[in-house]
Write a protein that holds these residues in place. Structure first.
Motif, mmCIF file in Angstrom:
data_model
loop_
_atom_site.group_PDB
_atom_site.id
_atom_site.type_symbol
_atom_site.label_atom_id
_atom_site.label_comp_id
_atom_site.label_asym_id
_atom_site.label_seq_id
_atom_site.Cartn_x
_atom_site.Cartn_y
_atom_site.Cartn_z
ATOM 1 N N GLU A 1 -11.905 0.186 -0.169
ATOM 2 C CA GLU A 1 -10.700 0.537 -1.204
ATOM 3 C C GLU A 1 -9.758 1.279 -0.808
ATOM 4 O OE1 GLU A 1 -13.841 0.926 -5.093
ATOM 5 O OE2 GLU A 1 -13.347 2.615 -3.953
ATOM 6 N N ARG A 2 -9.742 2.095 0.079
ATOM 7 C CA ARG A 2 -8.786 2.787 0.970
ATOM 8 C C ARG A 2 -7.944 1.840 1.820
ATOM 9 N NH1 ARG A 2 -12.909 6.543 2.315
ATOM 10 N NH2 ARG A 2 -12.884 6.066 4.378
ATOM 11 N N GLU A 3 -8.577 0.764 2.272
ATOM 12 C CA GLU A 3 -7.779 -0.353 2.935
ATOM 13 C C GLU A 3 -6.869 -1.036 2.127
ATOM 14 O OE1 GLU A 3 -8.842 -3.400 6.539
ATOM 15 O OE2 GLU A 3 -10.370 -2.699 5.446
ATOM 16 N N VAL A 4 -7.479 -1.480 0.865
ATOM 17 C CA VAL A 4 -6.757 -2.266 0.141
ATOM 18 C C VAL A 4 -5.365 -1.411 -0.447
ATOM 19 C CG1 VAL A 4 -6.957 -3.224 -2.338
ATOM 20 C CG2 VAL A 4 -8.758 -3.761 -0.921
ATOM 21 N N LEU A 5 -5.991 0.109 -0.737
ATOM 22 C CA LEU A 5 -4.656 0.722 -1.494
ATOM 23 C C LEU A 5 -3.722 0.737 -0.327
ATOM 24 C CD1 LEU A 5 -3.769 2.277 -3.778
ATOM 25 C CD2 LEU A 5 -4.861 4.207 -3.006
ATOM 26 N N GLY A 6 -4.147 0.920 0.837
ATOM 27 C CA GLY A 6 -3.142 1.334 2.034
ATOM 28 C C GLY A 6 -2.239 0.027 2.264
ATOM 29 N N LEU A 7 -2.971 -1.316 2.197
ATOM 30 C CA LEU A 7 -2.111 -2.525 2.062
ATOM 31 C C LEU A 7 -1.198 -2.803 0.765
ATOM 32 C CD1 LEU A 7 -4.955 -4.757 3.338
ATOM 33 C CD2 LEU A 7 -3.012 -4.135 4.569
ATOM 34 N N LEU A 8 -1.631 -2.247 -0.313
ATOM 35 C CA LEU A 8 -0.896 -2.155 -1.608
ATOM 36 C C LEU A 8 0.476 -1.431 -1.406
ATOM 37 C CD1 LEU A 8 -1.345 -3.479 -4.427
ATOM 38 C CD2 LEU A 8 -2.142 -1.008 -4.781
ATOM 39 N N ALA A 9 0.246 -0.223 -0.626
ATOM 40 C CA ALA A 9 1.235 0.748 -0.306
ATOM 41 C C ALA A 9 2.398 0.107 0.601
ATOM 42 C CB ALA A 9 0.666 2.066 0.241
ATOM 43 N N GLN A 10 1.718 -0.975 1.279
ATOM 44 C CA GLN A 10 3.117 -1.331 2.214
ATOM 45 C C GLN A 10 3.672 -2.515 1.249
ATOM 46 O OE1 GLN A 10 1.491 -2.567 6.054
ATOM 47 N NE2 GLN A 10 -0.533 -1.599 5.377
ATOM 48 N N GLY A 11 3.351 -2.642 -0.111
ATOM 49 C CA GLY A 11 4.027 -3.625 -0.865
ATOM 50 C C GLY A 11 3.457 -5.143 -1.119
ATOM 51 N N LEU A 12 2.260 -5.344 -0.364
ATOM 52 C CA LEU A 12 1.711 -6.683 -0.355
ATOM 53 C C LEU A 12 1.230 -7.017 -1.801
ATOM 54 C CD1 LEU A 12 1.680 -5.873 2.708
ATOM 55 C CD2 LEU A 12 -0.432 -7.151 2.984
ATOM 56 N N SER A 13 1.144 -8.293 -2.173
ATOM 57 C CA SER A 13 0.591 -8.752 -3.489
ATOM 58 C C SER A 13 -0.983 -9.104 -3.099
ATOM 59 C CB SER A 13 1.429 -10.147 -3.748
ATOM 60 O OG SER A 13 0.960 -11.151 -2.801
#
Length: 225
Positions: free
Chosen positions: A148-160
């Motif tokens: 989940e931290r990994e997903v949120l980190g990628l989300l933070a980079q603006g990824l869909s």
């Protein structure tokens, strides 16, 4: 797109200007200090500002203060901040209640020019992009699982969601499941009237999440799903 650049390192400033021009953007102003940036925005009204966090004369937070002033005075302006070091508190102050049209990148982690141009375009279009290291500073001990931290980190980079799925080599449905869990853990119920991705950004950046598992700090994301 019309852009103003504030960076005291002449070589870097001119390199950014050249890169943006090559990609069809118009650089309307270049300056090496915060005062010059404010004057440039007032004079040229650019769509987006790219600014160093630390600039003359004290090299502390002049650029950040200028960005705060400009975001308050010109709410529609997009801002991409550049920094040499991880400064989560500054990112939090700058994003505040408006994570849209905001980016915070670490200079030494900009390793691909096409990615940088993509971030600039995304922020100008209303998205948000905060470097993953800034997010990671607060994620340890958050109550989120490693994935989940990994997903949120990628989300933070603006990824869909689709881009996150491709990056992690999982299905988009799996990403949806992780995001649903993240939203629950940080106290964001299903709400058709609000974009939970943006609201999650606010909670992480402001450290005001309803869940006691949420640490002081945050993430970000574009307004797109």
């Amino acid at each position: 797109m019309r852009v103003a650049i504030a960076e005291d390192l002449v070589l870097l400033r001119q390199s950014i200007a050249r890169l943006l021009t090559q990609n069809g953007m118009e650089v309307v102003a270049e300056t090496g200090d915060a005062a010059g940036l404010i004057d440039a925005v007032v004079a040229h009204r650019p769509d987006l500002v790219i600014a160093d966090v630390r600039m003359p004369p004290t090299f502390t937070d002049e650029g950040a203060k200028a960005a705060l002033l400009l975001r308050d005075r010109f709410p529609a302006i997009a801002v991409v901040m550049l920094s040499h070091i991880v400064e989560p508190a500054l990112a939090m102050r700058l994003a505040a209640d408006r994570p849209a049209r905001f980016g915070y990148l670490l200079k030494d982690r900009v390793l691909d020019l096409d990615d940088f141009v993509a971030v600039v375009r995304r922020v100008a279009a209303g998205g948000t992009a905060v470097d993953r290291q800034v997010i990671d500073h607060y994620l340890v001990g958050s109550g989120l699982s490693p994935r989940e931290r990994e997903v949120l980190g990628l989300l933070a980079q603006g990824l869909s969601n689709l881009a996150i799925a491709r990056s992690l080599v999982v299905s988009e449905r799996t990403v949806d499941s992780h995001l649903a869990s993240i939203f629950v853990k940080i106290g964001l119920p299903q709400d058709a009237d609000h974009n939970r991705r943006v609201r999650a950004a606010l909670l992480w950046l402001r450290g005001t999440g309803a869940s006691t598992d949420v640490p002081p700090g945050g993430g970000n994301l574009p307004s797109q799903a």
